[in-house]
Design an enzyme around this catalytic site. Sequence first.
Site, short mmCIF file in Angstrom:
data_model
loop_
_atom_site.label_atom_id
_atom_site.label_comp_id
_atom_site.label_asym_id
_atom_site.label_seq_id
_atom_site.Cartn_x
_atom_site.Cartn_y
_atom_site.Cartn_z
N CYS A 1 -12.43 -26.11 -59.43
CA CYS A 1 -12.40 -24.69 -59.03
C CYS A 1 -13.80 -24.28 -58.61
CB CYS A 1 -11.96 -23.84 -60.23
SG CYS A 1 -11.85 -22.08 -59.86
N CYS B 1 -15.81 -20.30 -68.35
CA CYS B 1 -14.60 -21.11 -68.09
C CYS B 1 -14.95 -22.57 -67.89
CB CYS B 1 -13.91 -20.57 -66.84
SG CYS B 1 -12.44 -21.53 -66.38
N CYS C 1 -16.79 -19.13 -62.96
CA CYS C 1 -16.86 -18.14 -64.03
C CYS C 1 -17.64 -18.77 -65.19
CB CYS C 1 -15.46 -17.72 -64.48
SG CYS C 1 -14.52 -16.90 -63.18
N1 SAH Z 1 -8.53 -18.64 -61.22
C1 SAH Z 1 -7.47 -17.87 -61.76
C2 SAH Z 1 -6.48 -18.66 -62.58
C3 SAH Z 1 -7.00 -19.71 -63.51
S1 SAH Z 1 -7.88 -19.20 -64.96
C4 SAH Z 1 -7.99 -16.68 -62.53
O1 SAH Z 1 -9.21 -16.55 -62.61
O2 SAH Z 1 -7.21 -15.87 -62.97
C5 SAH Z 1 -6.66 -18.45 -65.98
C6 SAH Z 1 -7.20 -17.43 -66.97
O3 SAH Z 1 -7.82 -18.06 -68.10
C7 SAH Z 1 -8.24 -16.53 -66.38
O4 SAH Z 1 -8.03 -15.22 -66.82
C8 SAH Z 1 -9.51 -17.10 -66.99
O5 SAH Z 1 -10.56 -16.19 -66.93
C9 SAH Z 1 -9.07 -17.44 -68.37
N2 SAH Z 1 -9.92 -18.38 -69.10
C10 SAH Z 1 -10.76 -19.29 -68.62
N3 SAH Z 1 -11.37 -19.97 -69.62
C11 SAH Z 1 -10.87 -19.47 -70.77
C12 SAH Z 1 -11.11 -19.76 -72.14
N4 SAH Z 1 -11.94 -20.72 -72.53
N5 SAH Z 1 -10.41 -19.02 -73.07
C13 SAH Z 1 -9.54 -18.08 -72.69
N6 SAH Z 1 -9.28 -17.77 -71.41
C14 SAH Z 1 -9.95 -18.45 -70.45
#
Ligand code: SAH
Length: 339
Positions: free
Chosen positions: A110, A117, A114
């Site tokens: 990706c 993430c 973020c």
């Molecule tokens: N790119 C898309 C979909 C994939 S991420 C998006 O950003 O929505 C899916 C969700 O999981 C997103 O809300 C992301 O911010 C969240 N996420 C990522 N890492 C995480 C973590 N370690 N714990 C909880 N949620 C997380």
Amino acid sequence: MKENIFNKTREELESYFESIGEKKFKALQVYEWLYEKREFNIDNFSNIKKEIRDKLKNDFNTDMISMEKKQEDDLVKKYLFKLNDGEYIEAVVMHHDYGSSICVSSEVGCNMACKFCESGRQKKVRNLEAYEIVEQILVIERDLQIRLSSVVIMGIGEPLDNYENIIKFIKIINDPKGIAIGARHITLSTCGLVPKIYELAELSLQINLAISLHASNNELRNKLMPVNKVYNLDNLLEAIKDYLQRTGRRVTIEYVMLDNVNDSKENALELAKLFKGMNIYVNLIPYNETNHLEFKRSSKNKIMTFYDTLKKSGINCTIRREFGSNIDAACGQLRGKNI
Ligand code: SAH
């Protein structure tokens, strides 16, 4: 080169049959074999005559992504798949009282980066083709001998950064003669690629849209999510309003609770102000901690206070039930261990 047959919407298959001088209802027959009978060997499509079967075999393959690893507990099953070019992706199945849902990946890696993430550390290698997303469902349904009742596009990748293929995927699984998952049982989650939210609104699909917000002001969101420097909160709010107006569907706002980062009472009040009066609800997500990143999950107390503050400010709100933190089911963790 042969195309994978699971890449085709029914309409596209109809055009294909017309282009080879055949009746377009043959597309329906092919769909019934693939998605109702789950027969993936074209030789066995017995109501289609041999000559056409040979032509089909010449133009299409039915190659499947391969299941490399499965980690499970009672409620969650996490799959690692190897794609035909050797790349890895993952998908997660969650069992609920009402049925089972799957969280599919949309890209290999990706690019959204973020900060909190795990997938964000992995850089996008390529988009997934529609068939590679469809097959996450087919392979898992075959493995578990069940039919999945809902699909969330919330695995690795940013679905709106792979827009064409995602729309195709949604059409294929939503087709009543395809996997037949109702639009209202499909959720697309995005970090907020604003122009694509406008495009999606125009399609008027009845799917659920979830927005990964995670911050209540631009300064904080810029720190957590680089995408905010391109499309800031004002741009995003406008796009959400447009989406609400065009589709009449309630939008979900996802907010991951990061200890001492975005979880103060002030943040909750700020968030409530942004969305006052809009047809949204906020889903608070307890953060899944990962080894590589320093972020911590907010305490239960803080999550409850945040929740209460939103409620008192007139914002609908839920706290996500936790799944899979004991089997590395947090976004990108399984793939992260295997590359
Ligand atoms: N790119 C898309 C979909 C994939 S991420 C998006 O950003 O929505 C899916 C969700 O999981 C997103 O809300 C992301 O911010 C969240 N996420 C990522 N890492 C995480 C973590 N370690 N714990 C909880 N949620 C997380």
